[in-house]
Design a protein around this motif. Structure first.
Motif, short mmCIF file in Angstrom:
data_model
loop_
_atom_site.label_atom_id
_atom_site.label_comp_id
_atom_site.label_asym_id
_atom_site.label_seq_id
_atom_site.Cartn_x
_atom_site.Cartn_y
_atom_site.Cartn_z
N GLU A 175 0.85 -1.19 0.00
CA GLU A 175 0.00 0.00 0.00
C GLU A 175 0.89 1.24 0.00
OE1 GLU A 175 -0.72 0.46 4.82
OE2 GLU A 175 -2.32 -0.38 3.57
N THR A 209 -3.27 3.93 -2.85
CA THR A 209 -4.01 2.66 -2.80
C THR A 209 -5.26 2.84 -1.93
OG1 THR A 209 -2.58 1.96 -0.98
CG2 THR A 209 -2.02 1.17 -3.17
N ASP A 210 -6.30 2.10 -2.24
CA ASP A 210 -7.54 2.18 -1.47
C ASP A 210 -7.50 1.16 -0.32
OD1 ASP A 210 -8.01 -0.28 -2.57
OD2 ASP A 210 -9.68 0.34 -3.84
N LYS A 211 -8.64 0.96 0.34
CA LYS A 211 -8.69 0.06 1.50
C LYS A 211 -8.41 -1.39 1.13
CE LYS A 211 -13.71 -0.49 1.11
NZ LYS A 211 -15.01 -0.33 1.80
N ASN A 212 -8.58 -1.72 -0.15
CA ASN A 212 -8.30 -3.08 -0.62
C ASN A 212 -6.88 -3.22 -1.19
OD1 ASN A 212 -10.96 -4.03 -0.06
ND2 ASN A 212 -11.67 -2.96 -1.91
N GLN A 213 -6.06 -2.20 -0.97
CA GLN A 213 -4.67 -2.15 -1.46
C GLN A 213 -4.63 -2.18 -2.99
OE1 GLN A 213 -1.88 -4.19 1.22
NE2 GLN A 213 -0.66 -4.72 -0.57
#
Length: 670
Positions: free
Chosen positions: A620, A648-652
């Motif tokens: 991330e 990167t978002d919460k889901n990498q």
């Protein structure tokens, strides 16, 4: 009885388990052959000194010149040339019990006749008649412009002043970025280029392009220019059509000054069948250097096949390796036709779809031993050297250490990759490209064998085939490469040319090769002067002016290649571990992977672009685009902004805009 320990090749490749005894036997044959050589000469390096005994040499202790030739089946040999007014009988040679012939010319008597630049031959009487031949170990052969007849030439050059002592091959060994080239066709002029022109004009271009190694074709003397240097007549003579031996040495020396390694295309797979210029039937027999009868004839190449089991042949070829390494400071070799060497069928009409084919009776085990000995010699003489095998068969262990059960090459050519690109472009519509197949073709290789990957080489540039650029854009290249006009065929071709070369470089191997001019999509095939084209040089040259014209799009492809090679140099991409796949979408035709800490994203989709496309990455953080193929200077449409930050978002996952027929390289910035 204790079972012998498995060699590392078998340990690392379990699918070879049932062939372990054959691999072990192969290694023991090498050991026995090496031991025999060491018992005879002390070492393999001493064994490889035949060129210092045979041929023409000045012996100070005897105060004169000696010429020696190995011709065991010959009835008589006579030395002749300018020095004796071409009298075929006045200078007979004496034969020793082992088949060596010798003649001595005292300095005082011949100093004004046996001189630098004069021509010589040897008249051989044997079972095949009375023939004028060129000495087998001649250092220079020249062709008469009127008669086209070849003759040996005395070349008593002064000692060359090498200045390359500080040159290091470390970058090339670490990550070879190879520029395959041909001196004769390297210039834009309608004629044969020279060593000097290549040094002064072409080397700076290669240096600027970022390549760290050049692979030189057609250096060994060959009578037919159109053979691309693969029908060798005189194994110890650098071709005279490009200039003098000193000029070749100067070229290599200059390359080293520029930090560029020089690898020679060495042809030990076969020899020209000509009796006028070459080795064939030299002593009157058909089995002096080659196998007798049909076994000694290469049906596919119309040439002669060496008998690699023969002591004198091994010594001839190994001495040839030492000669080129020491006399001209080459940094190694790309061995041509290794498939042909290793198999008695020479790989003709073979698919190699069964493991048995690597170990059955059609494998020439004597030839395998020769290749192992060649690699042993190369690395004993020059530990920092490159040996590369051109093999289409996929022989296991080809580029593994000999003690591991391998054949000892440093790298193997990934010959299946250009074939894959040709088949894809010939037989599939863009919508049919298979991303799974693409990933497999470029990433599936032995874990501990290093490969030189390439999208195309000289093979694809010849008449009868097509370069990638010509397959992609065909006749439109002649009419629509202007930056001032829009053309859908050219737009597609430019885009795919960039993607194909970048994915080949970044995914396909541990080294990369490009053929001279292909980096900018050279528009014409290679066709050497011949009767069929009225002896024209039109297609045997490189049109560098195309990339210098700001109104043509060749410069855009050239700019992309420079950036691609610079990226490889800066991040050691090919020296890094194999790529890790991050995303593969067969329907959208998108492929993403990580290598060398960089994220490579490719879209081969012909029409659709995607907003907010999610690619899960290994770490991330914040990412930025280092390079993208849609930049204007590379012939793109400027649909991407390299300044944008991609967290990167919460889901990498990276959420990126992925335009059609575009690739991007991301780097984590924090």
């Amino acid at each position: 009885m204790k079972e012998p320990e498995k060699l590392n090749l078998v340990k690392d490749e379990p699918w070879l388990e049932s062939y372990a005894p054959k691999i072990s036997d192969r290694y023991h044959r090498f050991q026995a052959s090496l031991k025999e050589i060491e018992n005879f000469s002390g070492s393999i390096t001493e064994f490889a000194r035949n060129h210092e005994f045979y041929g023409i040499h000045f012996e100070a202790w005897r105060k004169g010149w000696v010429y020696r030739e190995w011709a065991p089946a010959a009835e008589a040999l006579y030395f002749f040339g300018d020095f004796n007014n071409w009298d075929r009988t006045s200078h007979p040679m004496k034969k020793s019990p082992r088949g060596d012939w010798e003649i001595f010319l005292p300095f005082d008597e011949y100093k004004d006749r046996f001189v630098h630049g004069s021509k010589v031959k040897v008249h051989v009487i044997g079972a095949n008649g009375k023939l004028d031949r060129i000495p087998a170990y001649i250092r220079r052969a020249i062709q008469d412009e009127k008669s086209h007849d070849f003759a040996g030439q005395l070349w008593f050059e002064k000692e060359f002043n090498w200045t390359d002592q500080s040159f290091s091959l470390s970058r090339s060994l670490h990550q070879p970025l190879i520029y395959e080239c041909h001196v004769g066709m390297a210039q834009e002029k309608l004629g044969v280029g020279t060593y000097q022109e290549f040094e002064e004009i072409t080397l700076p271009k290669i240096k600027e392009a970022g390549y760290n190694t050049i692979q030189m074709m057609a250096i060994m003397e060959h009578p037919y220019y159109g053979s691309f240097g693969y029908h060798i007549s005189n194994f110890f003579a650098p071709t005279s059509r490009f200039g003098t031996p000193e000029e070749l040495k100067s070229l290599v020396n200059k390359a080293h000054e520029l930090g560029i390694a020089v690898v020679m295309d060495i042809v030990h797979s076969h020899a020209i069948k000509n009796t006028n210029e070459g080795l064939n039937e030299f002593d009157g027999s058909d089995h002096q250097y080659f196998h007798p009868g049909a076994k000694g004839y290469h049906e596919g190449w119309d040439s002669k096949v060496f008998d690699y089991a023969k002591w004198e042949v091994k010594q001839f070829l190994l001495s040839n390796i030492r000669y080129w390494l020491e006399e001209f400071h080459f940094d190694g070799f790309r061995f041509d036709g290794v498939t042909s060497i290793m198999y008695q069928h020479h790989g003709l009409f073979m698919d190699f779809d069964n493991v048995d084919l690597y170990f059955n009776s059609q494998v020439d085990e004597d030839a395998i031993v020769y290749l192992q000995l060649a690699n042993k010699l190369i690395h004993d003489l020059k530990p920092d050297s490159l040996s590369i095998a051109e093999d289409v068969s996929g022989m296991p262990g080809l580029s593994r250490k000999i003690e591991d059960g391998g054949i000892g090459f440093d790298f193997r050519m990934a010959m299946g990759v250009p074939d894959y690109w040709i088949k894809t472009l010939k037989h599939k519509q863009d919508e049919e490209w298979d991303m799974f197949e693409l990933w497999h073709q470029l990433s599936n290789r032995p874990a501990k064998e290093r490969s030189i990957c390439y999208a195309e080489s000289h093979d694809q540039a010849l008449v009868g085939d097509k370069t990638l650029a010509f397959r992609l854009m065909d006749k439109e290249m002649y009419f629509s490469m202007s930056v001032l006009e829009q053309n859908l065929v050219i737009d597609r071709g430019i885009a795919l040319h960039k993607l194909i070369r970048m994915i080949t470089l970044s995914l396909g191997g541990e080294g990369y090769l490009n053929f001279i001019g292909n980096e900018f999509g050279h528009p014409e095939w290679i066709d050497f002067p011949r009767e069929g084209n009225n002896w024209s040089y039109q297609h045997a040259r490189r049109q560098w002016s195309l990339i210098e014209d700001p109104l043509l799009r060749y410069g855009q492809l050239n700019a992309w290649d420079k950036e691609m090679i610079q990226l490889a140099n800066e991040y050691d991409i090919l020296a890094s571990k194999p790529a890790v796949q991050l995303h593969l979408d067969p329907d959208k035709k998108i492929l993403a992977y990580e290598r060398a800490g960089l994220i490579f994203v490719f879209s081969f989709n012909p029409t659709a672009s995607f907003f907010g496309f999610a690619i899960r990455v290994l770490e991330e953080g914040n990412y930025k685009i280092l390079l993208n193929s849609d930049q204007k200077e590379f012939g793109g449409f400027e649909r991407l902004d390299n300044k944008i930050n991609y967290p990167t978002d919460k889901n990498q996952c990276l959420l990126a805009y992925v335009p059609n027929r575009t690739m991007m390289v991301f780097k984590k910035v924090d």
